[in-house]
Every structure is written in structure tokens, then in C-alpha cells.
Design a protein around this motif. Sequence first.
Motif: not given
Length: 400
Positions: A10-13, A23-29, A47-49, A284-287
Motif C-alpha cells: 500500500p501507500m507508505w503513508r 509498512m512498519l510491520a513488513l520492515c520489521a521482518n 527497506t534496509g538502508y 514522500a507519498g510514494w514508496d
Amino acid sequence: MSEQSLPTLPMWRVNHIEPSPEMLALCANGPIHRVRFPSGHEGWWVTGYDEAKAVLSDAAFRPSGMPPAAFPPATVILGSPGWLGSHEGSEHARLRTIVAPAFSSRRVKLLAQQVETIAAQLFDTLAAQTQPADLRRHLSFPLPAMVISALMGVPYDDHAFFAGLSDEVMTHQHESGLRSAARLAWEKLRAYVRGKMRDKRQDPGDNLLTDLLAAVDQGKATEEEAIGLAAGMLVAGHESTVAQIEFGLLAMFRHPQQRERLVGDPSLVDKAVEEILRMYPPGAGWDGIMRYPRTDVTIAGVHIPAESKVLVGLPATSFDPRHFEHPEVFDIERDENPHLAFSYGPHYCIGMALARLELKVVFGSVFQRFPALRLAVTPEELKLRKEIITGGFDEFPVLW
């Protein structure tokens, strides 16, 4: 993970400020995730730096404007001659070298006083409006448009025309009708630039269009490449900064203690701008930014087949705890802030010095000029321009 259970990106924000819980849940995995894009295609979301930097600097990945045939680019501007994201290697370096002087730190510093004058004039115009007034109409939109017009050597009076075409070009184009309209808008914008470059033959000056004409005359670029470069700069030079001014103000409204710190210590403006860039990068509205591997690659232990769709989630990298302490906190005194707001590698944003200057001018003076500046509606009432890749809001009503 089965195809049926792939998460759709989905949209990031979803609420203008915080990243969506999904989004945050996916990042945490983990730093790389297999997902289904809104277009229906499957692919990977980085999503990792560290992993993002690896992808963006790896020549094995095609840039966003050079997708495999199975994946049409998000906008018609991608793939067009002269658009920097449509070229790579030595061709990309050649074209980038032509426009780089116009956006160098030295050239941008020379623009500083002009940007400050423009901002002061717009503050006066805003102050003269009946309250509530639309800050987008009177500040966040015209300031970048006026600056890029001056840098390129086109009349500011044309800004409504080229901005309207720019919006059409930067609209998500999953549907054929939208793509046709965007293609027509892009050709109109190129025709506009072609005419202005013709004018510069008779009236050259210290501006980007004159520089591009010189490059054509010297055999460094074709006329079509020069037109594409100019049209692309006209689009990119104002669209993103508009949204960052608005997101940055919204962040300050939502975090009054941070705003008070900035007002009490104007020297914090540099750090404040970097934190705005980290939390609300361009678009910022894009991913993120799309890349396409030519061959099979393995990153962070994840195998990605050749010709896959790989989205580098620049907003998500700002929340990587391996590089940012308490990344969820908006902190304008953050010391370590190596964000990727302007991307990384050979395709990093060529206009980053100009964007930083515009943001520093705005946030270094707007609260001195309007100490009681505030939203005239709740943040939830703001309408995010989700259909436009660069984001921002339809209106930004304020009181002061």
C-alpha cells in the motif's frame, strides 16, 4: 510464502505523517520483502538502508526509466530521451555532466539571495490574504516554481501552464487513458521547452536553457536530449520541493517542541531540514525508486531473479534502526543523519543543493514572519495527492 499470501504494497503513508502500520510491520521482518505491487505484478521491496545502497550503486540493476518490456514505467517521462533516469553508464554520465554546473553548490549559493527575496515577497503576499489562506497557493507551490524558472531562464508567468502539464506527467499511469493523457502532456511540455530554447538563440543568458543550447552546438548532446533534459528539470525542479515544504510544516505543527527549538535557535535550521528530508523524502507519498536486475542477484541472503521488479523503499530506509537511533522520532537536533532522501549511487538527485537551499530559506524564516502559523483544519482533513508521484496536498489552509 505462497502467491496468494503475498502482501500487497500500500501507500507508505496513509495519514500524512506516520508510516502505515502495515509498512512498519513488513520492515520489521527483514530488509527485503517479496510483495505484490498495486499494478498486480510481483516483486521485491527493499527497506534496509545498507541493502538499498547496494542496489542503487550496483550496475547490474537497470534504472527506473529502462524497465523490461513486461513492466511499463510508472510515467511516460521514464524512457524519454534526456530524462536522466532513462540512461545509464557513460550515456548517463555524459548527460549529467551537461546539467550539473547549473545545480552545483557554487551556482546554488549565487542563487541564495534571490531565493530569500522570492520567499520574502511570497510571505508578504500570504500575509495580505484573508484568513484562512491556502499556503500551497501562496508559498509552497510558487517558491520552487519561481526559483526553477529563474534558474532555467523561462518566464515565471508560464508556471501555471508548465505546472499543470507536470502534474499530468507525474500522475500514476496504470490505466491506458491516463497514460495517453500523460504522453500528450509530456509532448506539450517538450514543445514549450523547444520554443523557449529557440528564443534563447536570440536572447542568451546565464541560465540552463542557454547552457543546453551550447551543449548542442558543441556536439555534447542532441537537440532532443537537450529538450528532454530541460523538460525533466522543469518537472523535477519544482514538484518535489512543494511537498517537502508542506510535509515539513505539518511535522512542525505536530511537534510544537521541535518548532520552539527552531524558533529559539535559528542555527538549527540545517539540521531541521535534514530531519525533514529524512522523514519526508522527495515524493514522500510514494514508496521509492524502481530498479530491474539484468541477472540473478542475491542481496542479504535473498535471491532475486533477473528481470524482476525491485522497489528501493527510500522512505523505509530512514526507519532502519541499524543507522538511525530512535528513527520513529522527529528530532531536529539529530546529529547522525545519513539519510537517502536524494537517493544514492550514480542516479542521486542532481538538484539536491537547490532543494536544500529552498527548504533552509523557508524554515529559517517562516516562523519568524508568522509566529502563530498553524493549520486551519485538522491534519486528517488535508487531502493527500495520492495520484501524483511527488505527493503533497491539494490545499494547505493556514491561519496566523
